[in-house]
Design a protein around this motif. Structure first.
Motif, PDB file in Angstrom:
ATOM      1  N   ALA A  52      27.663 -45.210  26.690  1.00 14.44           N
ATOM      2  CA  ALA A  52      28.047 -46.566  27.099  1.00 14.44           C
ATOM      3  C   ALA A  52      29.422 -46.913  26.546  1.00 14.44           C
ATOM      4  O   ALA A  52      30.255 -47.506  27.250  1.00 14.44           O
ATOM      5  CB  ALA A  52      27.006 -47.572  26.613  1.00 14.44           C
ATOM      6  N   GLN A  53      29.661 -46.531  25.293  1.00 13.60           N
ATOM      7  CA  GLN A  53      30.965 -46.789  24.694  1.00 13.60           C
ATOM      8  C   GLN A  53      32.053 -45.960  25.370  1.00 13.60           C
ATOM      9  O   GLN A  53      33.154 -46.448  25.633  1.00 13.60           O
ATOM     10  CB  GLN A  53      30.930 -46.473  23.200  1.00 13.60           C
TER      11      GLN A  53
ATOM     12  N   PHE B  35      32.124 -44.709  28.549  1.00 14.62           N
ATOM     13  CA  PHE B  35      32.432 -45.196  29.900  1.00 14.62           C
ATOM     14  C   PHE B  35      33.231 -46.498  29.850  1.00 14.62           C
ATOM     15  O   PHE B  35      34.141 -46.710  30.653  1.00 14.62           O
ATOM     16  CB  PHE B  35      31.147 -45.395  30.704  1.00 14.62           C
ATOM     17  N   THR B  36      32.895 -47.368  28.893  1.00 16.21           N
ATOM     18  CA  THR B  36      33.629 -48.625  28.744  1.00 16.21           C
ATOM     19  C   THR B  36      35.071 -48.361  28.338  1.00 16.21           C
ATOM     20  O   THR B  36      36.006 -48.939  28.900  1.00 16.21           O
ATOM     21  CB  THR B  36      32.945 -49.526  27.698  1.00 16.21           C
ATOM     22  N   ASP B  37      35.249 -47.468  27.359  1.00 19.66           N
ATOM     23  CA  ASP B  37      36.597 -47.113  26.923  1.00 19.66           C
ATOM     24  C   ASP B  37      37.402 -46.460  28.037  1.00 19.66           C
ATOM     25  O   ASP B  37      38.634 -46.613  28.103  1.00 19.66           O
ATOM     26  CB  ASP B  37      36.539 -46.172  25.714  1.00 19.66           C
TER      27      ASP B  37
ATOM     28  N   GLY C 259      37.247 -47.248  31.101  1.00 24.12           N
ATOM     29  CA  GLY C 259      37.684 -48.258  32.058  1.00 24.12           C
ATOM     30  C   GLY C 259      36.651 -48.689  33.072  1.00 24.12           C
ATOM     31  O   GLY C 259      36.977 -49.397  34.036  1.00 24.12           O
ATOM     32  N   LEU C 260      35.395 -48.280  32.887  1.00 25.66           N
ATOM     33  CA  LEU C 260      34.344 -48.672  33.823  1.00 25.66           C
ATOM     34  C   LEU C 260      33.629 -49.935  33.333  1.00 25.66           C
ATOM     35  O   LEU C 260      33.382 -50.095  32.137  1.00 25.66           O
ATOM     36  CB  LEU C 260      33.318 -47.546  33.986  1.00 25.66           C
ATOM     37  N   ASP C 261      33.296 -50.811  34.268  1.00 24.19           N
ATOM     38  CA  ASP C 261      32.527 -52.021  33.963  1.00 24.19           C
ATOM     39  C   ASP C 261      31.053 -51.712  34.261  1.00 24.19           C
ATOM     40  O   ASP C 261      30.592 -51.843  35.402  1.00 24.19           O
ATOM     41  CB  ASP C 261      33.022 -53.193  34.806  1.00 24.19           C
ATOM     42  N   LEU C 262      30.319 -51.278  33.261  1.00 24.73           N
ATOM     43  CA  LEU C 262      28.933 -50.860  33.470  1.00 24.73           C
ATOM     44  C   LEU C 262      28.047 -52.008  33.931  1.00 24.73           C
ATOM     45  O   LEU C 262      27.151 -51.820  34.764  1.00 24.73           O
ATOM     46  CB  LEU C 262      28.370 -50.246  32.183  1.00 24.73           C
ATOM     47  N   ASP C 263      28.268 -53.202  33.408  1.00 21.76           N
ATOM     48  CA  ASP C 263      27.453 -54.351  33.824  1.00 21.76           C
ATOM     49  C   ASP C 263      27.640 -54.633  35.314  1.00 21.76           C
ATOM     50  O   ASP C 263      26.675 -54.932  36.026  1.00 21.76           O
ATOM     51  CB  ASP C 263      27.830 -55.589  33.011  1.00 21.76           C
ATOM     52  N   ASP C 264      28.865 -54.534  35.789  1.00 21.88           N
ATOM     53  CA  ASP C 264      29.138 -54.759  37.206  1.00 21.88           C
ATOM     54  C   ASP C 264      28.476 -53.684  38.057  1.00 21.88           C
ATOM     55  O   ASP C 264      27.892 -53.981  39.109  1.00 21.88           O
ATOM     56  CB  ASP C 264      30.651 -54.758  37.445  1.00 21.88           C
TER      57      ASP C 264
ATOM     58  N   HIS D 285      37.362 -44.766  40.193  1.00 23.02           N
ATOM     59  CA  HIS D 285      38.291 -44.820  39.068  1.00 23.02           C
ATOM     60  C   HIS D 285      39.245 -43.616  39.091  1.00 23.02           C
ATOM     61  O   HIS D 285      40.446 -43.764  38.823  1.00 23.02           O
ATOM     62  CB  HIS D 285      37.520 -44.874  37.754  1.00 23.02           C
TER      63      HIS D 285
END
Length: 228
Positions: free
Chosen positions: A149-150, A152-154, A156-161, A194
């Motif tokens: 999760a960290q 993918f966020t780093d 540049g992906l918005d996992l919640d979206d 992405h």
């Protein structure tokens, strides 16, 4: 009288060569005109329109109208999964030209499977994420770890979206050329989108192949730890 769904009806739609070719062409996830699909299947536009009407009636393909124009697309990701499964058990085509051989090599190296990466590149990416501990496979579903999760966020992906989309989030899709799983679902789509925005990959016109750029070669090596 059978109480089971009519598999023969779907089989008859897939069993015609021109229809099968057009369906495979639509696995790039994009909309196509009847003329474009006719060219890909090497048939007349009128013949393509007839076959497309059958596919729309069979709910394998959907159509959108804009003015006088009609655009065709696979009816959904589940149809792409069905087609990918059929390709995995289908015999390879007979190679009759250098152009055909080159296109087959491009598709095997990297391609889209509806809206996510497939082929050697898609499998390499998936196995890199598994080996790094960012994903784990459980019952044909890829689960994101806390470290993942960290990551993918780093990246540049918005996992919640991505999780808000009304679809599977990160299922495993059997790759017909590699015979191994690649990442599909909303997360797979987010990754491909992405990569395109970063300029790491580009689409190859006319076929659903994906080409990795020099920037992409460097990026995959640095971030995902594999060489292309």
């Amino acid at each position: 009288m059978s109480i089971n769904p009519n598999m023969a009806e779907i089989g008859s739609l897939l069993g015609e060569t021109s229809r099968a070719t057009m369906l495979a062409s639509m696995m790039d996830g994009r909309f196509h005109t009847a003329s474009e699909l006719a060219y890909m299947a090497a048939i007349k536009p009128q013949t393509a329109s007839f076959h497309l009407a059958k596919l729309v009636e069979g709910k394998l393909v959907k159509v959108e109208k804009q003015g006088r124009h009609r655009y065709f697309q696979l009816a959904g990701e589940e149809i792409a999964q069905l087609l990918e499964s059929f390709l995995a058990i289908s015999p390879p085509p007979e190679v009759r030209s250098l152009k055909q051989s080159s296109q087959m090599k491009l598709l095997q190296d990297a391609r889209t499977c509806y809206d996510h990466l497939a082929g050697k590149l898609g499998v390499q990416l998936t196995e890199s994420l598994l080996n790094a501990g960012f994903l784990k496979l459980e019952e044909k579903q890829f689960l994101i770890t806390a470290e993942g999760a960290q990551f993918f966020t780093d990246f540049g992906l918005d996992l919640d979206d991505l999780k808000r989309k009304r679809r599977s989030f990160s299922h495993a899709c059997l790759d017909w050329s590699e015979r191994r799983y690649h990442l599909a679902g909303a997360l797979g789509e987010g990754m491909l989108t992405h990569f395109l925005s970063l300029g790491w990959v580009t689409r190859v016109p006319a076929i659903r192949a994906i080409k990795v750029t020099e920037k992409g070669r460097a990026g995959f090596k640095e971030v995902f730890k594999f060489e292309i």
